[in-house]
Design an enzyme around this catalytic site. Sequence first.
Site, PDB file in Angstrom:
ATOM      1  N   ARG A 151      27.555  45.842  69.104  1.00 39.49           N
ATOM      2  CA  ARG A 151      28.288  46.515  70.187  1.00 39.49           C
ATOM      3  C   ARG A 151      27.458  46.633  71.462  1.00 39.49           C
ATOM      4  O   ARG A 151      27.956  46.381  72.554  1.00 39.49           O
ATOM      5  CB  ARG A 151      28.700  47.912  69.738  1.00 39.49           C
ATOM      6  CG  ARG A 151      29.755  47.913  68.646  1.00 39.49           C
ATOM      7  CD  ARG A 151      30.216  49.342  68.430  1.00 39.49           C
ATOM      8  NE  ARG A 151      31.285  49.429  67.462  1.00 39.49           N
ATOM      9  CZ  ARG A 151      31.116  49.836  66.211  1.00 39.49           C
ATOM     10  NH1 ARG A 151      29.912  50.171  65.774  1.00 39.49           N
ATOM     11  NH2 ARG A 151      32.136  49.912  65.384  1.00 39.49           N
ATOM     12  N   ALA A 232      16.547  50.051  71.220  1.00 35.19           N
ATOM     13  CA  ALA A 232      17.244  50.146  69.922  1.00 35.19           C
ATOM     14  C   ALA A 232      16.539  51.129  69.000  1.00 35.19           C
ATOM     15  O   ALA A 232      16.965  52.304  68.887  1.00 35.19           O
ATOM     16  CB  ALA A 232      17.344  48.771  69.296  1.00 35.19           C
ATOM     17  N   ARG A 233      15.482  50.679  68.355  1.00 33.94           N
ATOM     18  CA  ARG A 233      14.720  51.558  67.474  1.00 33.94           C
ATOM     19  C   ARG A 233      13.246  51.209  67.546  1.00 33.94           C
ATOM     20  O   ARG A 233      12.890  50.018  67.588  1.00 33.94           O
ATOM     21  CB  ARG A 233      15.194  51.426  66.021  1.00 33.94           C
ATOM     22  CG  ARG A 233      16.394  52.321  65.702  1.00 33.94           C
ATOM     23  CD  ARG A 233      16.014  53.810  65.816  1.00 33.94           C
ATOM     24  NE  ARG A 233      17.115  54.734  65.653  1.00 33.94           N
ATOM     25  CZ  ARG A 233      17.859  55.257  66.635  1.00 33.94           C
ATOM     26  NH1 ARG A 233      17.667  54.896  67.886  1.00 33.94           N
ATOM     27  NH2 ARG A 233      18.800  56.138  66.371  1.00 33.94           N
ATOM     28  N   ASP A 257      12.107  52.413  75.224  1.00 35.82           N
ATOM     29  CA  ASP A 257      12.739  53.738  75.216  1.00 35.82           C
ATOM     30  C   ASP A 257      12.586  54.406  73.852  1.00 35.82           C
ATOM     31  O   ASP A 257      12.875  55.589  73.714  1.00 35.82           O
ATOM     32  CB  ASP A 257      14.236  53.579  75.547  1.00 35.82           C
ATOM     33  CG  ASP A 257      14.956  54.916  75.648  1.00 35.82           C
ATOM     34  OD1 ASP A 257      14.494  55.773  76.448  1.00 35.82           O
ATOM     35  OD2 ASP A 257      15.957  55.125  74.939  1.00 35.82           O
ATOM     36  N   GLU A 262       8.699  59.565  66.648  1.00 36.42           N
ATOM     37  CA  GLU A 262       9.172  60.350  67.800  1.00 36.42           C
ATOM     38  C   GLU A 262       9.163  61.822  67.438  1.00 36.42           C
ATOM     39  O   GLU A 262       9.446  62.167  66.289  1.00 36.42           O
ATOM     40  CB  GLU A 262      10.588  59.910  68.177  1.00 36.42           C
ATOM     41  CG  GLU A 262      10.628  58.467  68.662  1.00 36.42           C
ATOM     42  CD  GLU A 262      11.996  58.034  69.184  1.00 36.42           C
ATOM     43  OE1 GLU A 262      12.903  58.888  69.279  1.00 36.42           O
ATOM     44  OE2 GLU A 262      12.160  56.858  69.503  1.00 36.42           O
ATOM     45  N   HIS A 280      13.283  58.033  74.835  1.00 32.73           N
ATOM     46  CA  HIS A 280      14.532  57.898  74.052  1.00 32.73           C
ATOM     47  C   HIS A 280      15.714  58.550  74.783  1.00 32.73           C
ATOM     48  O   HIS A 280      16.365  59.460  74.254  1.00 32.73           O
ATOM     49  CB  HIS A 280      14.373  58.503  72.645  1.00 32.73           C
ATOM     50  CG  HIS A 280      15.377  57.952  71.666  1.00 32.73           C
ATOM     51  ND1 HIS A 280      15.143  57.866  70.318  1.00 32.73           N
ATOM     52  CD2 HIS A 280      16.634  57.469  71.844  1.00 32.73           C
ATOM     53  CE1 HIS A 280      16.199  57.356  69.707  1.00 32.73           C
ATOM     54  NE2 HIS A 280      17.131  57.104  70.619  1.00 32.73           N
ATOM     55  N   ILE A 281      15.928  58.066  76.013  1.00 29.63           N
ATOM     56  CA  ILE A 281      17.007  58.640  76.833  1.00 29.63           C
ATOM     57  C   ILE A 281      18.152  57.652  77.068  1.00 29.63           C
ATOM     58  O   ILE A 281      19.055  57.942  77.847  1.00 29.63           O
ATOM     59  CB  ILE A 281      16.483  59.156  78.198  1.00 29.63           C
ATOM     60  CG1 ILE A 281      15.743  58.047  78.954  1.00 29.63           C
ATOM     61  CG2 ILE A 281      15.615  60.387  78.030  1.00 29.63           C
ATOM     62  CD1 ILE A 281      15.448  58.398  80.416  1.00 29.63           C
TER      63      ILE A 281
END
Length: 304
Positions: A151, A232-233, A257, A262, A280-281
């Site tokens: 997606r 993504a990760r 990101d 984390e 991570h925004i």
Amino acid sequence: MAKRVLVTERIADEGLEALKRRGLEVDVRLDLAPEQLIEAIPPYDAIIVRSATRITPEVIDAAENLKIIGRAGVTVDNINVDAATAKGIIVCNAPTSNIVSAAEHTMGLLLAAARNIPQANASMHAGEWERSAFTGTELLGKTLAIFGLGRVGELVAQRARAFGMKLIAYDPYCSLERAEHLGVRLYDSVDEVLPLADFITVHLPKTAETTHMFGPDQYAAMKEGVVVVNTARGGIYDVDSLADFVAAGKVRAAALDVYEDEPCHGSPLHAMESALLTPHIAAVTHEAQARAGRQIAEAVWAGL
Ligand code: MLT
């Protein structure tokens, strides 16, 4: 008796209101420590979390009434789905809530890296007026490799196409027809894609297969001056070896990101000017949060 929902992270008010309107009793308890969550969980029929709450086998063990776990976001990697499933507890998510936000953040990082925007901004704030030091590159005509045409990957492809980029991808689950429809040339192996790309972005879940999918051998196979992006990760790129390739200039910029652990307060990239780091925004927009709240409230209600 009203069914009880525990919410352990901030979700949009409209999601909370939707649950209350349906007669559910909603308790918002932010920042529960893991042991406090284990103590709190027994009476609840549902729990709604974002990414910071870990639903471990211990939490699931302690749950006496739990029927559904709602993740107000896309990935469910903070939830032990196997333990939940073994106990007959549904796990649901809000699968399209933040995909536009993630794709737009990816484009932001691509452009920021191509045009040295963070460095130029820092230089202006330091009172300087440098121009040639920040000579950038255009996206037009450059090759963007997208790993994962799901997606988010699809939305990135649409946006990058509008910038005139050539699109290539690796995604063993994507059909040739779909890739063609997106204007993307699909390759059968990671190795074929690596030497062709000026920019690389990953839109993959974190699995055993994708963890450290990019390490020294892969960085070595990339084009000189490549820009790599990850919204993504964390852990899909091996960051320690990535830092070596950034230091050597082989990777011109690394824009990340997401991080393996984390919150992330330090890494070999933190001291490097060519590393563009955000906390991570990618999904943190008003629109995505409202959607996540609405979608997860619907899913939890339906599940209950
Ligand atoms: C997601 O998986 O939905 C995004 O990474 C955002 C988040 O984890 O909160």
